[in-house]
Design an enzyme around this catalytic site. Structure first.
Site, PDB file in Angstrom:
ATOM      1  CB  SER A  61      -0.895   0.013   1.242  1.00 23.10           C
ATOM      2  OG  SER A  61      -0.096   0.088   2.406  1.00 23.10           O
ATOM      3  N   PRO A  62       0.290   2.396  -0.430  1.00 23.13           N
ATOM      4  CG  PRO A  62      -0.915   3.889  -1.724  1.00 23.13           C
ATOM      5  CD  PRO A  62      -1.017   2.546  -1.074  1.00 23.13           C
ATOM      6  CB  CYS A  63       4.420   5.240   2.711  1.00 22.95           C
ATOM      7  SG  CYS A  63       5.077   5.682   4.326  1.00 22.95           S
ATOM      8  CD  GLN A  64      -2.924   6.061   2.670  1.00 21.28           C
ATOM      9  OE1 GLN A  64      -3.183   5.015   3.249  1.00 21.28           O
ATOM     10  NE2 GLN A  64      -3.813   6.720   1.958  1.00 21.28           N
TER      11      GLN A  64
ATOM     12  CG  HIS B 275       6.091   8.130   6.610  1.00 20.20           C
ATOM     13  ND1 HIS B 275       4.879   8.117   7.247  1.00 20.20           N
ATOM     14  CD2 HIS B 275       5.968   9.046   5.620  1.00 20.20           C
ATOM     15  CE1 HIS B 275       4.054   8.965   6.676  1.00 20.20           C
ATOM     16  NE2 HIS B 275       4.699   9.535   5.678  1.00 20.20           N
TER      17      HIS B 275
END
Length: 361
Positions: free
Chosen positions: A114-117, A162
């Site tokens: 998944s995208p790193c949110q 992140h």
């Protein structure tokens, strides 16, 4: 012979599937899912409220209709269907609306990235509910519902740092609560035969917690980049640059955006070759016999040598991601670039799957 039962989300153009094919590992696709970079105007909660209020039973068909109303083609789906054995009943457009319970104990290998949110709500437990509202939540939810024998989660290495490490702390907490034996490692494509410095984080989880697993280390060497290139005179003229593009690519001022091909290429990205991003090939004038290239392309001077500059072709970009020459390109030029840049390097996935197969019963 037992076929490996595979399910993927954020499936892209099927690096996992292609790795299995290259390794001659029989498999069947239980389901695959990718929105094809299309987005719905309604929020997840609004769509779920609508499904509940209108007592919609066929949720999959309903979501498909919502995407069709956006009138944007799913180019990823087109490429996937052209290359793998799948039908509409096993394809999903949106991970948020997959009910994993219908696939419980039916999947051997589950893969996604998944995208790193950013996680705006940080709970003290760092559990699954703390990730609600992110696409990672749905990957973890499906692992919990499907209960695959093994899963692979892929992302950029930046996920580890992140939000000052808070994102990774939450993700580790979620994986721990899923009750899987978890291993993670950053792997670089350049260590697996590809002349591309492309590091990615891989998390592997085993349902059987007694399994002992080690990541493949790679050979620390790679094939010469010329191995992956096509013959210049066989390449269509529209891949060659005009005067403005030639001057941009050769200008040292823009070296962080564009460069002439060296021993390795920079990490392929979704926007490669767009507005002269990425790697380019310089072709000396004497090497060109294609009259159409001579008429349409700009001949300039680079390193005191007359010649032309061209983009990497779509096929070359796929070669540099580990795809075989029989992989079908069925979408427009810029979409094919995006698909290659968004993919996982097949060679890395091959090495990872082989190690997994060694320890699986």
């Amino acid at each position: 012979m037992h076929k490996l039962k595979l399910a993927t989300v954020f499936s892209g153009i099927g690096s996992v599937e292609h790795a299995l094919i290259k390794q001659s590992i029989p498999f069947e696709t239980v389901f695959a899912c990718d929105s094809g970079e299309r987005y719905l105007n309604q929020t997840e909660s609004e769509i779920k409220d609508d499904i509940h209020l209108n007592q919609i039973r066929d949720v999959k068909k309903h979501i498909n209709n919502l995407y069709n109303k956006e009138r944007k083609p799913n180019y990823v789906r087109e490429t996937y269907f052209a290359n793998y054995d799948i039908d509409d009943s096993r394809w999903y457009d949106d991970i948020r609306f997959i009910d994993g319970n219908k696939y419980i104990n039916q999947v051997d290998l589950f893969v996604g990235g998944s995208p790193c949110q950013s996680f705006s709500i940080m709970g003290k437990r760092a559990g699954l509910d703390d990730t609600r509202g992110t696409l990672f939540y749905h990957f973890a939810r499906l692992v919990n519902e499907i209960k695959p024998e093994v899963f692979i989660f892929e992302n950029v290495p930046g996920m580890l740092t992140h939000d000052y490490g808070n994102t990774w702390d939450v993700i580790k907490g979620v994986f721990k609560q899923l009750d899987y034996n978890i291993k993670f490692e950053v792997m670089d494509a350049i260590d697996f035969g590809i002349p591309q410095r492309r590091k990615r984080l891989f998390v592997v989880g085993f349902r059987d917690k007694s399994i002992e697993f080690e990541f493949p280390k790679g050979q620390q060497n790679f094939e010469p980049i010329t191995t992956f290139l096509e013959e210049n005179n066989e390449i269509e003229s529209h891949f060659y640059l005009g005067k403005k593009g030639f001057e941009f690519v050769t200008n040292p001022k823009y070296k962080n955006r564009a460069k002439i091909l060296g021993d390795t290429i920079r990490t392929q990205k979704a926007n490669q070759q767009f507005n002269w991003n990425g790697d380019f090939v310089f072709v000396p004038t004497a090497s060109i016999t294609n009259d159409q290239v001579k008429r349409r392309a700009y001949e300039g001077i680079y390193n005191n040598q007359h010649g032309y500059i061209r983009q990497l072709t779509n096929r070359e970009c796929l070669n540099l991601m580990g795809y075989s020459s029989n992989f079908k390109i069925v979408v427009p030029k810029m979409q094919a670039y995006r698909q290659a840049g968004n993919s996982i390097v097949v060679n890395v996935m091959e090495a990872l799957i082989n190690e997994i197969m060694k320890v699986m019963k």
